[in-house]
Scaffold this motif. Structure first.
Motif, PDB file in Angstrom:
ATOM      1  N   ARG A  67     -11.007  11.785   0.300  1.00 25.76           N
ATOM      2  CA  ARG A  67     -11.507  10.421   0.140  1.00 25.76           C
ATOM      3  C   ARG A  67     -10.370   9.431  -0.117  1.00 25.76           C
ATOM      4  N   THR A  68      -9.421   9.820  -0.984  1.00 24.98           N
ATOM      5  CA  THR A  68      -8.350   8.875  -1.351  1.00 24.98           C
ATOM      6  C   THR A  68      -7.428   8.544  -0.173  1.00 24.98           C
ATOM      7  N   PRO A  69      -6.859   9.533   0.522  1.00 27.19           N
ATOM      8  CA  PRO A  69      -5.999   9.155   1.662  1.00 27.19           C
ATOM      9  C   PRO A  69      -6.750   8.427   2.768  1.00 27.19           C
ATOM     10  N   LEU A  70      -7.999   8.769   2.995  1.00 31.23           N
ATOM     11  CA  LEU A  70      -8.769   8.051   4.002  1.00 31.23           C
ATOM     12  C   LEU A  70      -9.000   6.605   3.588  1.00 31.23           C
ATOM     13  N   SER A  71      -9.271   6.379   2.303  1.00 32.67           N
ATOM     14  CA  SER A  71      -9.455   5.010   1.817  1.00 32.67           C
ATOM     15  C   SER A  71      -8.166   4.207   1.954  1.00 32.67           C
ATOM     16  N   LEU A  72      -7.029   4.867   1.647  1.00 38.30           N
ATOM     17  CA  LEU A  72      -5.753   4.175   1.789  1.00 38.30           C
ATOM     18  C   LEU A  72      -5.470   3.841   3.248  1.00 38.30           C
ATOM     19  N   LEU A  73      -5.795   4.776   4.120  1.00 38.59           N
ATOM     20  CA  LEU A  73      -5.606   4.505   5.543  1.00 38.59           C
ATOM     21  C   LEU A  73      -6.440   3.312   5.978  1.00 38.59           C
ATOM     22  N   ARG A  74      -7.692   3.287   5.545  1.00 40.52           N
ATOM     23  CA  ARG A  74      -8.574   2.188   5.926  1.00 40.52           C
ATOM     24  C   ARG A  74      -8.052   0.860   5.373  1.00 40.52           C
ATOM     25  N   ALA A  75      -7.569   0.911   4.139  1.00 40.71           N
ATOM     26  CA  ALA A  75      -7.052  -0.318   3.535  1.00 40.71           C
ATOM     27  C   ALA A  75      -5.812  -0.823   4.283  1.00 40.71           C
ATOM     28  N   GLU A  76      -4.896   0.093   4.620  1.00 40.75           N
ATOM     29  CA  GLU A  76      -3.690  -0.305   5.349  1.00 40.75           C
ATOM     30  C   GLU A  76      -4.058  -0.922   6.702  1.00 40.75           C
ATOM     31  N   VAL A  77      -4.989  -0.306   7.413  1.00 38.48           N
ATOM     32  CA  VAL A  77      -5.378  -0.825   8.728  1.00 38.48           C
ATOM     33  C   VAL A  77      -6.080  -2.167   8.589  1.00 38.48           C
ATOM     34  N   ASP A  78      -6.962  -2.308   7.575  1.00 37.01           N
ATOM     35  CA  ASP A  78      -7.661  -3.581   7.383  1.00 37.01           C
ATOM     36  C   ASP A  78      -6.678  -4.711   7.094  1.00 37.01           C
ATOM     37  N   VAL A  79      -5.677  -4.431   6.243  1.00 35.05           N
ATOM     38  CA  VAL A  79      -4.689  -5.467   5.924  1.00 35.05           C
ATOM     39  C   VAL A  79      -3.893  -5.844   7.173  1.00 35.05           C
ATOM     40  N   ALA A  80      -3.539  -4.815   7.967  1.00 31.71           N
ATOM     41  CA  ALA A  80      -2.759  -5.099   9.174  1.00 31.71           C
ATOM     42  C   ALA A  80      -3.557  -5.907  10.191  1.00 31.71           C
ATOM     43  N   LEU A  81      -4.877  -5.706  10.233  1.00 32.12           N
ATOM     44  CA  LEU A  81      -5.705  -6.408  11.202  1.00 32.12           C
ATOM     45  C   LEU A  81      -6.229  -7.736  10.678  1.00 32.12           C
ATOM     46  N   HIS A  82      -6.033  -8.011   9.391  1.00 31.69           N
ATOM     47  CA  HIS A  82      -6.616  -9.224   8.814  1.00 31.69           C
ATOM     48  C   HIS A  82      -6.035 -10.487   9.452  1.00 31.69           C
ATOM     49  N   ARG A  83      -4.750 -10.469   9.730  1.00 37.65           N
ATOM     50  CA  ARG A  83      -4.102 -11.610  10.382  1.00 37.65           C
ATOM     51  C   ARG A  83      -2.861 -11.094  11.100  1.00 37.65           C
ATOM     52  N   PRO A  84      -2.330 -11.866  12.004  1.00 45.21           N
ATOM     53  CA  PRO A  84      -1.126 -11.420  12.720  1.00 45.21           C
ATOM     54  C   PRO A  84       0.018 -11.165  11.747  1.00 45.21           C
ATOM     55  N   PRO A 144       4.216  -9.825  11.175  1.00 46.89           N
ATOM     56  CA  PRO A 144       5.520  -9.641  11.828  1.00 46.89           C
ATOM     57  C   PRO A 144       5.724  -8.167  12.175  1.00 46.89           C
ATOM     58  N   ALA A 145       6.647  -7.929  13.092  1.00 43.86           N
ATOM     59  CA  ALA A 145       6.906  -6.557  13.535  1.00 43.86           C
ATOM     60  C   ALA A 145       7.376  -5.678  12.393  1.00 43.86           C
ATOM     61  N   GLU A 146       8.143  -6.260  11.447  1.00 45.47           N
ATOM     62  CA  GLU A 146       8.641  -5.463  10.330  1.00 45.47           C
ATOM     63  C   GLU A 146       7.481  -4.960   9.459  1.00 45.47           C
ATOM     64  N   GLU A 147       6.521  -5.848   9.185  1.00 48.00           N
ATOM     65  CA  GLU A 147       5.385  -5.441   8.348  1.00 48.00           C
ATOM     66  C   GLU A 147       4.524  -4.395   9.071  1.00 48.00           C
ATOM     67  N   LEU A 148       4.316  -4.568  10.390  1.00 41.44           N
ATOM     68  CA  LEU A 148       3.539  -3.577  11.130  1.00 41.44           C
ATOM     69  C   LEU A 148       4.232  -2.218  11.135  1.00 41.44           C
ATOM     70  N   THR A 149       5.568  -2.254  11.278  1.00 40.37           N
ATOM     71  CA  THR A 149       6.307  -0.981  11.237  1.00 40.37           C
ATOM     72  C   THR A 149       6.138  -0.298   9.892  1.00 40.37           C
ATOM     73  N   GLU A 150       6.216  -1.083   8.801  1.00 42.84           N
ATOM     74  CA  GLU A 150       6.047  -0.518   7.465  1.00 42.84           C
ATOM     75  C   GLU A 150       4.631   0.036   7.283  1.00 42.84           C
ATOM     76  N   THR A 151       3.664  -0.710   7.829  1.00 41.82           N
ATOM     77  CA  THR A 151       2.275  -0.220   7.731  1.00 41.82           C
ATOM     78  C   THR A 151       2.109   1.096   8.481  1.00 41.82           C
ATOM     79  N   LEU A 152       2.707   1.181   9.673  1.00 47.22           N
ATOM     80  CA  LEU A 152       2.614   2.421  10.442  1.00 47.22           C
ATOM     81  C   LEU A 152       3.294   3.583   9.718  1.00 47.22           C
ATOM     82  N   ARG A 153       4.438   3.294   9.044  1.00 48.68           N
ATOM     83  CA  ARG A 153       5.084   4.358   8.264  1.00 48.68           C
ATOM     84  C   ARG A 153       4.165   4.828   7.138  1.00 48.68           C
ATOM     85  N   SER A 154       3.493   3.895   6.493  1.00 50.30           N
ATOM     86  CA  SER A 154       2.570   4.258   5.416  1.00 50.30           C
ATOM     87  C   SER A 154       1.394   5.064   5.971  1.00 50.30           C
TER      88      SER A 154
END
Length: 459
Positions: free
Chosen positions: A258-275, A277-287
Motif C-alpha cells: 500500500r505504501t509504495p503504491l501510494s507514493l507512486l500515485r502521489a509522485e505521478v499526480d504531482v508530475a501531472l498536476h502542471r507542466p 521542467p525536465a529536471e523535475e520530471l527526471t527526479e520524479t522518474l528516479r523516485s
C-alpha cells in the motif's frame, strides 16, 4: 439392457453401502461354511446308519441262504424284515406274510439275479415321505440242485426318520447360526465404521467453513481406523497451515504494498498536476523507479517466503562449504569495499548436504544486514560439528534494541533505528524460513561488541 442392470451383479454389489456389503459377505460366507459343515455331518451319520442297515441285511441274507440250502424253515429276521424266494422265472415259491406274492424285483433285476449278480435297491424315498420304505438284496442260491433267487429286505423307517430329524435340526441350527452371524457382522461393521462416519461429519463441517477442526482419535489403540484419523488430522494441519500462510501472504502484501503504491500515485499526480521542467520530471522518474524497485524486491521476498513455507521439502545436495560461503558473500565484497569496511570469512574445508539455492541468499541477507546496520568488521564463520552446520555472522555495531530481539525474525519487524533505512523487514524472516526448512534454527543475540546471528542446521 436397463440402466439399473448395467454392469451386472458385481457393479450392483459395489453400489451397495459398505455395511450392507459386509453383512452380505458374512452371510454368504457363513452360508457356504454351514452348508459344508451340515453336509459333512449328514454324510457321516448317513454312512453310519447305512453301514448298520447293510450289516443287518447281509446277516439276514446269509441266514436265509443257509436255511434254504439245508431245507429247513426260513428263520425270522430283524424286526420288520421281509423275504421272498423265487425261481429263475420270477414265480414266488415262498414269502413272508408281510410281502406275500407282491413282486419286489423288476424284470431287469430278476434277470440280473438269475445270472448270478447281486442286486441291491432301496424302495421308497427319504423325502418326500413314502410308506413301506425298504432296502432289499437279491442273490441266486442253489438248493436241491435247482437255482433259486432269495430276496431279503429290511425296513428303513428308523434310518429315514433319524435322517429327517437330523436334517431338520441341521437346518434349524444353520438358520439360527446364520442369523446370529449376520447380526454380529452388522453390529461389528457398524461399530468399525462409526469412526469413519464421525470423520465424514467432521469433514463436512470443515467444508461448511469450520475452523480449527480436528478429529477425535483414540490414543489407546493403533488400528487402520485410528491411523486414518491421524492421517486426516495431519492433512487438516497442512490445510490450516496453508490457509494461514495464504491469509498471511495476502495481509502482508496488502499492508506493505500500500505504501509504495501510494507514493507512486502521489509522485505521478504531482508530475501531472502542471507542466514541469525536465529536471523535475527526471527526479520524479528516479523516485518512481526507486519505488518500483522496492515493489519488485518486496514482491520477490514475499514470494520466496511463501515458496519456502509451502514446500514439502528442500532439495539437499553435497556442496563444498568454502564454495557455498564464497558465493554467498561475492555480491557483498564490493559493498564492503565502498563502505571502507572489512569482511572476513572463515569456512571449514568440508562438504555439507544442504540446499544451496536457499542458503546462499540467506547468508547474503545476513551479511547485507550487518553491512547496512552494523559497524566495523563483518565476520562470517562456517563450521561443522557432529553432523551439524553452524553459520554465524557478526558485526561491531550497537546491536539490536533488547526489546526487539524476541521479534527480530518476525515479518516486517524492524528496529526503530532502521525504520528510515532501506529494507522491508523480511530479511531475517527469510533467514529463519530457510533454517526451518532445513530442520534447523536461527538465533540472534547482542554480543559484547555488536550483533551475532547464527544458523544451526543438520547437514
Amino acid at each position: 439392457m436397463t440402466l439399473a442392470g448395467a454392469g451386472g451383479p458385481r457393479a450392483w454389489f459395489r453400489r451397495l453401502p459398505v455395511v450392507t456389503r459386509l453383512v452380505l459377505a458374512v452371510a454368504v460366507t457363513m452360508s457356504l461354511v454351514l452348508t459344508g459343515t451340515a453336509g459333512l455331518v449328514y454324510w457321516r451319520v448317513q454312512t453310519a446308519l447305512d453301514r448298520q442297515l447293510h450289516d443287518d441285511l447281509a446277516a439276514y441274507q446269509q441266514s436265509l441262504d443257509r436255511a434254504l440250502r439245508a431245507r429247513t424253515a426260513l428263520p425270522p429276521g430283524p424286526s420288520g424284515s421281509l423275504y421272498q424266494v423265487l425261481d429263475v422265472h420270477g414265480r414266488v415259491l415262498g414269502a413272508g406274510d408281510a410281502v406275500g406274492r407282491r413282486a419286489l424285483l423288476t424284470d431287469a433285476e430278476l434277470d440280473a439275479a438269475a445270472r448270478g449278480h447281486a442286486v441291491r435297491r432301496d424302495v421308497g424315498s427319504l423325502l418326500p415321505i413314502t410308506p413301506d420304505t425298504l432296502r432289499l438284496q437279491a442273490e441266486r442260491v442253489t438248493a436241491g440242485g435247482a437255482p433259486r433267487i432269495v430276496v431279503a429286505a429290511v425296513r428303513r423307517g428308523h434310518r429315514d426318520e433319524a435322517l429327517r430329524e437330523l436334517l431338520a435340526q441341521l437346518a434349524l441350527a444353520s438358520g439360527l447360526t446364520l442369523i446370529a452371524a449376520s447380526y454380529v457382522g452388522y453390529r461389528t461393521a457398524r461399530a468399525a465404521l462409526r469412526p469413519v462416519e464421525r470423520y465424514r461429519t467432521a469433514a463436512a463441517t470443515l467444508a461448511d467453513g469450520g475452523q480449527n477442526l480436528r478429529l477425535d482419535v483414540p490414543a489407546d489403540r493403533d488400528d487402520e481406523i485410528t491411523r486414518l484419523g491421524h492421517t486426516l488430522n495431519r492433512m487438516l494441519d497442512r490445510l490450516e497451515a496453508s490457509a494461514v500462510r495464504e491469509r498471511r501472504f495476502v495481509a502482508d502484501a496488502s499492508h506493505e504494498l500500500r505504501t509504495p503504491l501510494s507514493l507512486l500515485r502521489a509522485e505521478v499526480d504531482v508530475a501531472l498536476h502542471r507542466p514541469r521542467p525536465a529536471e523535475e520530471l527526471t527526479e520524479t522518474l528516479r523516485s518512481v523507479d526507486a519505488e518500483v524497485q522496492r515493489l519488485i524486491d518486496l514482491s520477490n521476498a514475499l514470494l520466496d517466503l511463501e515458496e519456502l513455507g509451502s514446500a514439502d521439502h528442500i532439495t539437499r545436495a553435497p556442496v563444498r562449504l568454502t564454495d557455498l560461503v564464497d558465493t554467498a558473500v561475492a555480491a557483498q565484497v564490493r559493498t564492503a569495499e565502498r563502505a571502507g569496511r572489512a569482511l572476513t570469512v572463515d569456512a571449514a574445508d568440508t562438504t555439507v548436504d544442504v540446499d544451496a539455492r536457499w542458503l546462499v541468499p540467506a547468508l547474503g541477507n545476513l551479511v547485507d544486514n550487518a553491512l547496512r546496520h552494523g559497524h566495523g568488521t563483518v565476520r562470517l564463520t562456517a563450521a561443522v560439528h557432529e553432523a551439524r552446520l553452524r553459520l554465524c555472522v557478526t558485526d561491531e555495531g550497537p546491536g539490536f534494541p533488547p526489546e526487539f530481539l524476541p521479534r527480530a525474525f518476525d515479518r516486517f519487524a524492524r528496529a526503530e533505528a532502521s525504520r528510515t533505512s532501506e529494507g522491508s523487514g523480511l530479511g531475517l524472516a527469510f533467514v529463519q524460513a530457510v533454517a526451518t526448512a532445513h530442520g534447523g534454527t536461527a538465533h540472534a543475540e547482542n554480543a559484547r561488541h555488536g550483533t551475532a546471528v547464527t544458523l544451526d542446521l543438520p547437514c
